[in-house]
Motif scaffolding. Structure first.
Motif, PDB file in Angstrom:
ATOM      1  N   LEU A 191      15.464  -9.353 -16.537  1.00  0.00           N
ATOM      2  CA  LEU A 191      14.854 -11.090 -16.510  1.00  0.00           C
ATOM      3  C   LEU A 191      14.308 -11.168 -18.166  1.00  0.00           C
ATOM      4  N   THR A 192      14.297 -12.195 -18.852  1.00  0.00           N
ATOM      5  CA  THR A 192      12.928 -12.022 -20.134  1.00  0.00           C
ATOM      6  C   THR A 192      11.966 -12.912 -19.749  1.00  0.00           C
ATOM      7  N   GLY A 193      11.221 -12.613 -21.059  1.00  0.00           N
ATOM      8  CA  GLY A 193      10.132 -12.872 -21.289  1.00  0.00           C
ATOM      9  C   GLY A 193       8.620 -12.821 -20.528  1.00  0.00           C
ATOM     10  N   ASP A 194       8.008 -12.980 -19.769  1.00  0.00           N
ATOM     11  CA  ASP A 194       6.981 -12.568 -18.951  1.00  0.00           C
ATOM     12  C   ASP A 194       6.301 -13.251 -17.836  1.00  0.00           C
ATOM     13  N   MET A 195       7.513 -13.436 -16.782  1.00  0.00           N
ATOM     14  CA  MET A 195       7.187 -14.285 -16.177  1.00  0.00           C
ATOM     15  C   MET A 195       6.572 -13.305 -15.143  1.00  0.00           C
ATOM     16  N   LEU A 196       6.874 -12.350 -14.686  1.00  0.00           N
ATOM     17  CA  LEU A 196       6.337 -11.675 -12.908  1.00  0.00           C
ATOM     18  C   LEU A 196       5.479 -11.151 -13.971  1.00  0.00           C
ATOM     19  N   GLY A 197       4.412 -10.941 -12.804  1.00  0.00           N
ATOM     20  CA  GLY A 197       3.650  -9.751 -12.449  1.00  0.00           C
ATOM     21  C   GLY A 197       3.125  -8.779 -12.007  1.00  0.00           C
ATOM     22  N   PHE A 198       2.401  -7.456 -11.876  1.00  0.00           N
ATOM     23  CA  PHE A 198       2.169  -6.561 -10.817  1.00  0.00           C
ATOM     24  C   PHE A 198       0.610  -6.046 -10.630  1.00  0.00           C
ATOM     25  N   HIS A 199       0.343  -5.497  -9.775  1.00  0.00           N
ATOM     26  CA  HIS A 199      -0.329  -4.563  -9.305  1.00  0.00           C
ATOM     27  C   HIS A 199      -0.368  -3.562  -8.582  1.00  0.00           C
ATOM     28  N   PRO A 200      -0.970  -2.690  -8.949  1.00  0.00           N
ATOM     29  CA  PRO A 200      -1.675  -1.154  -7.962  1.00  0.00           C
ATOM     30  C   PRO A 200      -2.090  -1.628  -6.996  1.00  0.00           C
ATOM     31  N   ILE A 201      -0.948  -1.534  -5.511  1.00  0.00           N
ATOM     32  CA  ILE A 201      -1.798  -1.635  -3.567  1.00  0.00           C
ATOM     33  C   ILE A 201      -1.573  -0.190  -3.138  1.00  0.00           C
ATOM     34  N   SER A 202      -1.976  -0.150  -1.643  1.00  0.00           N
ATOM     35  CA  SER A 202      -2.134   0.912  -1.174  1.00  0.00           C
ATOM     36  C   SER A 202      -0.964   1.573  -0.781  1.00  0.00           C
ATOM     37  N   THR A 203      -0.805   2.451   0.075  1.00  0.00           N
ATOM     38  CA  THR A 203      -0.159   3.043   0.512  1.00  0.00           C
ATOM     39  C   THR A 203       0.909   3.225   1.790  1.00  0.00           C
ATOM     40  N   LEU A 204      -0.214   1.412   1.831  1.00  0.00           N
ATOM     41  CA  LEU A 204       0.146   1.360   3.203  1.00  0.00           C
ATOM     42  C   LEU A 204       1.801   1.246   3.375  1.00  0.00           C
ATOM     43  N   VAL A 205       2.369   0.621   2.323  1.00  0.00           N
ATOM     44  CA  VAL A 205       3.513   0.328   2.007  1.00  0.00           C
ATOM     45  C   VAL A 205       4.939   0.842   2.314  1.00  0.00           C
ATOM     46  N   ASN A 206       4.296   2.727   2.412  1.00  0.00           N
ATOM     47  CA  ASN A 206       5.315   3.302   2.486  1.00  0.00           C
ATOM     48  C   ASN A 206       5.981   3.719   3.311  1.00  0.00           C
ATOM     49  N   SER A 207       5.068   2.654   4.630  1.00  0.00           N
ATOM     50  CA  SER A 207       6.001   2.560   5.734  1.00  0.00           C
ATOM     51  C   SER A 207       5.773   0.990   6.663  1.00  0.00           C
ATOM     52  N   PRO A 208       7.775   1.310   6.580  1.00  0.00           N
ATOM     53  CA  PRO A 208       8.327   0.300   7.114  1.00  0.00           C
ATOM     54  C   PRO A 208       7.576  -0.308   8.359  1.00  0.00           C
ATOM     55  N   ASN A 210       4.239  -0.756   9.113  1.00  0.00           N
ATOM     56  CA  ASN A 210       3.066  -1.507   7.937  1.00  0.00           C
ATOM     57  C   ASN A 210       3.836  -2.766   7.616  1.00  0.00           C
ATOM     58  N   ASP A 211       3.354  -3.774   8.251  1.00  0.00           N
ATOM     59  CA  ASP A 211       3.767  -5.595   7.673  1.00  0.00           C
ATOM     60  C   ASP A 211       2.852  -6.247   7.991  1.00  0.00           C
ATOM     61  N   PHE A 212       2.266  -6.185   6.685  1.00  0.00           N
ATOM     62  CA  PHE A 212       0.619  -7.049   7.360  1.00  0.00           C
ATOM     63  C   PHE A 212       0.932  -7.321   5.675  1.00  0.00           C
ATOM     64  N   PRO A 213      -0.687  -8.586   5.725  1.00  0.00           N
ATOM     65  CA  PRO A 213      -0.311  -8.987   3.897  1.00  0.00           C
ATOM     66  C   PRO A 213      -1.360  -8.027   3.273  1.00  0.00           C
ATOM     67  N   GLU A 214      -2.378  -7.236   4.120  1.00  0.00           N
ATOM     68  CA  GLU A 214      -2.808  -6.050   3.177  1.00  0.00           C
ATOM     69  C   GLU A 214      -1.984  -5.064   2.316  1.00  0.00           C
ATOM     70  N   CYS A 215      -0.278  -5.028   3.133  1.00  0.00           N
ATOM     71  CA  CYS A 215       0.926  -4.399   1.933  1.00  0.00           C
ATOM     72  C   CYS A 215       0.734  -4.184   0.606  1.00  0.00           C
ATOM     73  N   ARG A 216       0.479  -4.961   0.731  1.00  0.00           N
ATOM     74  CA  ARG A 216       0.458  -6.012  -1.455  1.00  0.00           C
ATOM     75  C   ARG A 216      -0.645  -6.810  -1.034  1.00  0.00           C
ATOM     76  N   GLN A 217      -2.129  -6.411  -1.051  1.00  0.00           N
ATOM     77  CA  GLN A 217      -3.055  -6.961  -1.951  1.00  0.00           C
ATOM     78  C   GLN A 217      -3.530  -6.103  -3.031  1.00  0.00           C
ATOM     79  N   PRO A 218      -4.078  -6.356  -3.961  1.00  0.00           N
ATOM     80  CA  PRO A 218      -4.314  -4.867  -5.091  1.00  0.00           C
ATOM     81  C   PRO A 218      -6.078  -3.913  -4.612  1.00  0.00           C
ATOM     82  N   LEU A 219      -5.533  -3.384  -5.285  1.00  0.00           N
ATOM     83  CA  LEU A 219      -6.432  -1.994  -4.765  1.00  0.00           C
ATOM     84  C   LEU A 219      -7.581  -2.176  -4.927  1.00  0.00           C
TER      85      LEU A 219
END
Length: 221
Positions: A191-208, A210-219
């Motif tokens: 993908l070209t340009g600056d269309m994406l953004g990203f941020h660090p999150i907690s290790t909750l996402v390491n386990s499938p 865990n499937d709730f909004p906190e998985c993608r909330q910024p640290l």
């Protein structure tokens, strides 16, 4: 590679965005999608776009062992047209994989820190995918894989690969059963340009599990 993603939009929103009608797709907001799970996928047959439930992890029609799907959650853009596991699907059964974000793990001095990646506007998008129907012992199973390419400038600091993200203007070309293979290959680019953004999150996402909004909330510090 792409080993986790999110899709939190309702079926009605997917239907509107992709111009597809639902075909038996049960879907709730998913914040930590993992391989082997069943997700809504967009396919086109006779010009009709449909949302169909499919399992993540491609099983070619000739597969003898269901476990093969665990190894085929991704397909490399550079070789997808020639690899035995993918070449038939690349020619005949391409699909769109709806998503609103995905995860990558950045290596640092303390190990790996998960990152959540999404469009700057937070909207829906599609991964380029392939699908296939496998005739298993309990009946036919529709499965899919996500195509990856080299990382773009934005994501190189996180990982050397990223999923192929298609823009809405490319959906029709990717789903066109008559599209020349060479033109399809041109769509398999970072993908070209600056269309994406990203941020660090907690290790909750390491386990499938865990499937709730906190998985993608910024640290937070």
């Amino acid at each position: 590679m792409c080993g986790r993603y999110s899709l939190t939009q309702p079926v009605k929103t997917l239907q509107q965005h992709f111009g597809a009608r639902p075909a038996g797709v049960p879907h709730e907001a998913r914040y930590n999608i993992a391989p082997s799970q069943i997700l809504p996928i967009v396919v086109a047959e006779n010009g009709d776009r449909q949302l169909r439930p499919m399992r993540w992890g491609l099983l070619p029609a000739w597969a003898k062992d269901e476990k093969l799907g665990h190894k085929l959650i991704n397909a490399r853009a550079e070789t997808v047209h020639e690899k035995p596991s993918f070449k038939t699907a690349f020619r005949h059964t391409r699909c769109l994989v709806p998503a609103d974000g995905f995860y990558e793990w950045k290596r640092d001095k303390d190990g790996k820190t998960p990152q959540y990646i999404r469009m700057q506007d937070g909207g829906l998008f599609a991964f380029a995918g392939l699908w296939s129907t496998w005739k298993g012992p309990k009946g036919p199973v529709d499965t899919f894989t996500i195509i990856t390419t080299e990382a773009n400038r934005q994501l190189q600091a996180l990982h050397h690969r990223m999923p192929v993200i298609l823009m809405p203007d490319d959906y029709a070309a990717w789903l066109d059963s008559a599209a020349p293979l060479q033109s399809l290959k041109t769509l398999l680019r970072p993908l070209t340009g600056d269309m994406l953004g990203f941020h660090p999150i907690s290790t909750l996402v390491n386990s499938p599990k865990n499937d709730f909004p906190e998985c993608r909330q910024p640290l937070t510090n």
